[in-house]
Structures are given as structure tokens and as C-alpha cells.
Scaffold this motif. Structure first.
Motif, PDB file in Angstrom:
ATOM      1  N   ILE A  54       0.844  -1.188   0.000  1.00  0.00           N
ATOM      2  CA  ILE A  54       0.000   0.000   0.000  1.00  0.00           C
ATOM      3  C   ILE A  54       0.878   1.237   0.000  1.00  0.00           C
ATOM      4  O   ILE A  54       1.771   1.374   0.836  1.00  0.00           O
ATOM      5  CB  ILE A  54      -0.918   0.014   1.246  1.00  0.00           C
ATOM      6  CG1 ILE A  54      -1.809  -1.226   1.237  1.00  0.00           C
ATOM      7  CG2 ILE A  54      -1.737   1.290   1.299  1.00  0.00           C
ATOM      8  CD1 ILE A  54      -2.565  -1.436   2.528  1.00  0.00           C
ATOM      9  N   GLU A  56       0.148   4.919   0.509  1.00  0.00           N
ATOM     10  CA  GLU A  56      -0.912   5.845   0.914  1.00  0.00           C
ATOM     11  C   GLU A  56      -0.805   7.188   0.197  1.00  0.00           C
ATOM     12  O   GLU A  56      -1.830   7.797  -0.114  1.00  0.00           O
ATOM     13  CB  GLU A  56      -0.909   6.026   2.424  1.00  0.00           C
ATOM     14  CG  GLU A  56      -1.322   4.766   3.157  1.00  0.00           C
ATOM     15  CD  GLU A  56      -1.342   4.934   4.666  1.00  0.00           C
ATOM     16  OE1 GLU A  56      -1.013   6.031   5.167  1.00  0.00           O
ATOM     17  OE2 GLU A  56      -1.695   3.952   5.338  1.00  0.00           O
ATOM     18  N   TYR A  61      -2.880   0.410  -4.137  1.00  0.00           N
ATOM     19  CA  TYR A  61      -3.081  -0.806  -3.355  1.00  0.00           C
ATOM     20  C   TYR A  61      -2.868  -1.972  -4.299  1.00  0.00           C
ATOM     21  O   TYR A  61      -3.623  -2.127  -5.268  1.00  0.00           O
ATOM     22  CB  TYR A  61      -4.515  -0.779  -2.816  1.00  0.00           C
ATOM     23  CG  TYR A  61      -4.982  -2.014  -2.099  1.00  0.00           C
ATOM     24  CD1 TYR A  61      -4.874  -2.112  -0.723  1.00  0.00           C
ATOM     25  CD2 TYR A  61      -5.576  -3.076  -2.792  1.00  0.00           C
ATOM     26  CE1 TYR A  61      -5.338  -3.228  -0.047  1.00  0.00           C
ATOM     27  CE2 TYR A  61      -6.031  -4.191  -2.123  1.00  0.00           C
ATOM     28  CZ  TYR A  61      -5.924  -4.261  -0.757  1.00  0.00           C
ATOM     29  OH  TYR A  61      -6.386  -5.369  -0.089  1.00  0.00           O
TER      30      TYR A  61
END
Length: 87
Positions: A54, A56, A61
Motif C-alpha cells: 500500500i 498511501e 493498493y
């Protein structure tokens, strides 16, 4: 117990590069780390969790998929289906 593996030269070179990258003191340490990681991956998959990378900041993802984990996930799904379901 002693295990012997026949590996292509390219794979051996990849393992040596990983050993250097991870600063593993030996191939045994590298192998043990890989087995520990695989055990965790399998357990998480058996628990119904996805393994993912992941990012962010970029909202990315990516699910980690391998043939081994795919088989574990399919086995879990078969075990979750009640007997006689789908008939």
C-alpha cells in the motif's frame, strides 16, 4: 537435516543478490527468513486476509498474489462452503 537443491545459475545469482541486499550472514539465514515470511503469508491467507503493498501517498493498493497463496485461498473457500451448498 540437510537439504540439497538443484537451482539454475540465474536463481543462485538472485539468491546471492538477496543475501547481500538483506545483509544475511548466510544462505541458511536467508532461507529461514523466507520460510518465516511464507508461513506468515499462508496464515494470513488462511485467515481470509489479503496481502498487499500500500502506498498511501499515491493511493495505490496492490494485492500480492502467488500460485501458492492462490491455492491456500481456494482451499479456504472450499472449506467455508457448507456441505451440499450449490447443489
Amino acid at each position: 537435516m540437510r537439504l540439497n537443491f538443484e537451482l539454475p545459475e540465474q536463481r543462485v545469482n538472485e539468491l546471492k543478490a538477496l543475501q547481500l541486499e538483506t545483509e544475511s550472514e548466510s544462505m541458511k539465514e536467508l532461507f529461514n527468513s523466507a520460510i518465516t515470511t511464507l508461513e506468515w503469508l499462508v496464515q494470513e491467507t488462511k485467515n481470509g486476509n489479503e496481502i498487499a503493498a500500500i502506498n498511501e501517498d499515491r493511493k495505490v493498493y496492490r494485492v500480492f498474489v502467488t500460485p501458492v497463496l492462490g491455492r491456500v485461498a481456494k482451499k479456504r473457500q472450499r472449506q467455508l462452503v457448507p456441505a451440499g451448498a450449490g447443489h
